[in-house]
Design a protein around this motif. Structure first.
Motif, PDB file in Angstrom:
ATOM      1  N   ASP A  22     -33.840  13.594  -6.099  1.00  0.00           N
ATOM      2  CA  ASP A  22     -34.632  14.582  -5.368  1.00  0.00           C
ATOM      3  C   ASP A  22     -36.096  14.169  -5.256  1.00  0.00           C
ATOM      4  O   ASP A  22     -36.794  14.586  -4.340  1.00  0.00           O
ATOM      5  N   LYS A  23     -36.548  13.338  -6.182  1.00  0.00           N
ATOM      6  CA  LYS A  23     -37.935  12.870  -6.178  1.00  0.00           C
ATOM      7  C   LYS A  23     -38.096  11.481  -5.586  1.00  0.00           C
ATOM      8  O   LYS A  23     -39.167  11.124  -5.115  1.00  0.00           O
ATOM      9  N   GLY A  24     -37.033  10.649  -5.656  1.00  0.00           N
ATOM     10  CA  GLY A  24     -37.169   9.262  -5.236  1.00  0.00           C
ATOM     11  C   GLY A  24     -38.043   8.528  -6.244  1.00  0.00           C
ATOM     12  O   GLY A  24     -38.206   8.969  -7.383  1.00  0.00           O
ATOM     13  N   GLU A  25     -38.629   7.408  -5.832  1.00  0.00           N
ATOM     14  CA  GLU A  25     -39.493   6.650  -6.737  1.00  0.00           C
ATOM     15  C   GLU A  25     -40.560   5.924  -5.934  1.00  0.00           C
ATOM     16  O   GLU A  25     -40.290   4.895  -5.306  1.00  0.00           O
ATOM     17  N   PRO A  26     -41.786   6.462  -5.951  1.00  0.00           N
ATOM     18  CA  PRO A  26     -42.877   5.849  -5.190  1.00  0.00           C
ATOM     19  C   PRO A  26     -43.173   4.401  -5.590  1.00  0.00           C
ATOM     20  O   PRO A  26     -43.520   3.582  -4.748  1.00  0.00           O
ATOM     21  N   LYS A  27     -43.045   4.075  -6.878  1.00  0.00           N
ATOM     22  CA  LYS A  27     -43.362   2.714  -7.333  1.00  0.00           C
ATOM     23  C   LYS A  27     -42.441   1.663  -6.720  1.00  0.00           C
ATOM     24  O   LYS A  27     -42.816   0.496  -6.633  1.00  0.00           O
ATOM     25  N   THR A  28     -41.225   2.068  -6.320  1.00  0.00           N
ATOM     26  CA  THR A  28     -40.288   1.117  -5.707  1.00  0.00           C
ATOM     27  C   THR A  28     -40.058   1.435  -4.232  1.00  0.00           C
ATOM     28  O   THR A  28     -39.117   0.935  -3.622  1.00  0.00           O
ATOM     29  N   ASN A  29     -40.928   2.295  -3.676  1.00  0.00           N
ATOM     30  CA  ASN A  29     -40.825   2.705  -2.269  1.00  0.00           C
ATOM     31  C   ASN A  29     -39.470   3.319  -1.937  1.00  0.00           C
ATOM     32  O   ASN A  29     -38.938   3.116  -0.844  1.00  0.00           O
ATOM     33  N   THR A  30     -38.909   4.066  -2.882  1.00  0.00           N
ATOM     34  CA  THR A  30     -37.631   4.734  -2.686  1.00  0.00           C
ATOM     35  C   THR A  30     -37.900   6.174  -2.268  1.00  0.00           C
ATOM     36  O   THR A  30     -38.475   6.940  -3.034  1.00  0.00           O
ATOM     37  N   PRO A  31     -37.498   6.542  -1.039  1.00  0.00           N
ATOM     38  CA  PRO A  31     -37.788   7.896  -0.569  1.00  0.00           C
ATOM     39  C   PRO A  31     -36.971   8.964  -1.293  1.00  0.00           C
ATOM     40  O   PRO A  31     -35.854   8.695  -1.761  1.00  0.00           O
ATOM     41  N   ALA A  35     -29.738   8.671  -3.050  1.00  0.00           N
ATOM     42  CA  ALA A  35     -28.793   8.723  -4.172  1.00  0.00           C
ATOM     43  C   ALA A  35     -28.870   7.412  -4.959  1.00  0.00           C
ATOM     44  O   ALA A  35     -29.143   6.348  -4.389  1.00  0.00           O
ATOM     45  N   PHE A  36     -28.637   7.503  -6.257  1.00  0.00           N
ATOM     46  CA  PHE A  36     -28.676   6.311  -7.101  1.00  0.00           C
ATOM     47  C   PHE A  36     -27.713   5.248  -6.577  1.00  0.00           C
ATOM     48  O   PHE A  36     -28.038   4.064  -6.543  1.00  0.00           O
ATOM     49  N   GLU A  37     -26.537   5.678  -6.142  1.00  0.00           N
ATOM     50  CA  GLU A  37     -25.527   4.742  -5.629  1.00  0.00           C
ATOM     51  C   GLU A  37     -26.008   4.003  -4.387  1.00  0.00           C
ATOM     52  O   GLU A  37     -25.509   2.916  -4.075  1.00  0.00           O
ATOM     53  N   ASP A  38     -26.958   4.581  -3.667  1.00  0.00           N
ATOM     54  CA  ASP A  38     -27.471   3.972  -2.439  1.00  0.00           C
ATOM     55  C   ASP A  38     -28.640   3.023  -2.682  1.00  0.00           C
ATOM     56  O   ASP A  38     -29.096   2.360  -1.745  1.00  0.00           O
ATOM     57  N   LEU A  39     -29.121   2.948  -3.929  1.00  0.00           N
ATOM     58  CA  LEU A  39     -30.177   1.990  -4.240  1.00  0.00           C
ATOM     59  C   LEU A  39     -29.601   0.582  -4.132  1.00  0.00           C
ATOM     60  O   LEU A  39     -28.441   0.350  -4.483  1.00  0.00           O
ATOM     61  N   PRO A  40     -30.375  -0.390  -3.668  1.00  0.00           N
ATOM     62  CA  PRO A  40     -29.855  -1.760  -3.570  1.00  0.00           C
ATOM     63  C   PRO A  40     -29.539  -2.320  -4.960  1.00  0.00           C
ATOM     64  O   PRO A  40     -30.130  -1.900  -5.964  1.00  0.00           O
ATOM     65  N   ASP A  41     -28.595  -3.239  -5.030  1.00  0.00           N
ATOM     66  CA  ASP A  41     -28.202  -3.828  -6.309  1.00  0.00           C
ATOM     67  C   ASP A  41     -29.345  -4.539  -7.015  1.00  0.00           C
ATOM     68  O   ASP A  41     -29.333  -4.671  -8.231  1.00  0.00           O
ATOM     69  N   ASP A  42     -30.358  -4.965  -6.261  1.00  0.00           N
ATOM     70  CA  ASP A  42     -31.487  -5.661  -6.892  1.00  0.00           C
ATOM     71  C   ASP A  42     -32.631  -4.703  -7.262  1.00  0.00           C
ATOM     72  O   ASP A  42     -33.696  -5.142  -7.678  1.00  0.00           O
ATOM     73  N   TRP A  43     -32.401  -3.392  -7.150  1.00  0.00           N
ATOM     74  CA  TRP A  43     -33.397  -2.398  -7.544  1.00  0.00           C
ATOM     75  C   TRP A  43     -33.657  -2.523  -9.039  1.00  0.00           C
ATOM     76  O   TRP A  43     -32.750  -2.777  -9.827  1.00  0.00           O
ATOM     77  N   SER A  50     -35.812  -3.467 -15.865  1.00  0.00           N
ATOM     78  CA  SER A  50     -34.411  -3.841 -16.056  1.00  0.00           C
ATOM     79  C   SER A  50     -33.601  -3.536 -14.803  1.00  0.00           C
ATOM     80  O   SER A  50     -34.028  -2.780 -13.928  1.00  0.00           O
ATOM     81  N   SER A  51     -32.421  -4.094 -14.727  1.00  0.00           N
ATOM     82  CA  SER A  51     -31.602  -3.961 -13.532  1.00  0.00           C
ATOM     83  C   SER A  51     -30.991  -2.567 -13.409  1.00  0.00           C
ATOM     84  O   SER A  51     -30.887  -1.806 -14.373  1.00  0.00           O
ATOM     85  N   LYS A  52     -30.564  -2.256 -12.218  1.00  0.00           N
ATOM     86  CA  LYS A  52     -29.903  -0.988 -11.915  1.00  0.00           C
ATOM     87  C   LYS A  52     -28.666  -0.800 -12.794  1.00  0.00           C
ATOM     88  O   LYS A  52     -28.281   0.323 -13.115  1.00  0.00           O
ATOM     89  N   PHE A  53     -28.068  -1.888 -13.229  1.00  0.00           N
ATOM     90  CA  PHE A  53     -26.820  -1.825 -13.988  1.00  0.00           C
ATOM     91  C   PHE A  53     -27.013  -1.406 -15.445  1.00  0.00           C
ATOM     92  O   PHE A  53     -26.044  -1.235 -16.169  1.00  0.00           O
ATOM     93  N   THR A  54     -28.277  -1.216 -15.868  1.00  0.00           N
ATOM     94  CA  THR A  54     -28.527  -0.728 -17.231  1.00  0.00           C
ATOM     95  C   THR A  54     -28.613   0.797 -17.260  1.00  0.00           C
ATOM     96  O   THR A  54     -28.823   1.372 -18.319  1.00  0.00           O
TER      97      THR A  54
END
Length: 69
Positions: A22-31, A35-43, A50-54
């Motif tokens: 609901d907030k996204g993440e300004p530091k990674t330019n994520t609006p 959804a977490f599942e829609d973040l790129p694998d290299d996020w 650390s990687s998204k997989f942690t």
């Protein structure tokens, strides 16, 4: 604030960052609304890098609470 099932927490020790779609993440330019599942694998975690997989969901299947860890 999103439903805890849609929020994910970094599991790297001494981090604990929680991604709230609901907030996204300004530091990674994520609006907001991404959804977490829609973040790129290299996020990467904006706090520790650390990687998204942690990350694990705060509640529901695959969460720390669900698995009793």
């Amino acid at each position: 604030m999103a439903d805890p099932k849609n929020m994910f927490q970094c599991q790297v020790s001494n981090c604990g960052y929680i991604y709230d779609p609901d907030k996204g993440e300004p530091k990674t330019n994520t609006p907001a609304g991404t959804a977490f599942e829609d973040l790129p694998d290299d996020w990467k975690c904006p706090h520790c890098g650390s990687s998204k997989f942690t990350f694990r969901p705060l509640a529901g299947p695959g969460s720390v609470m669900e698995e009793g860890i």
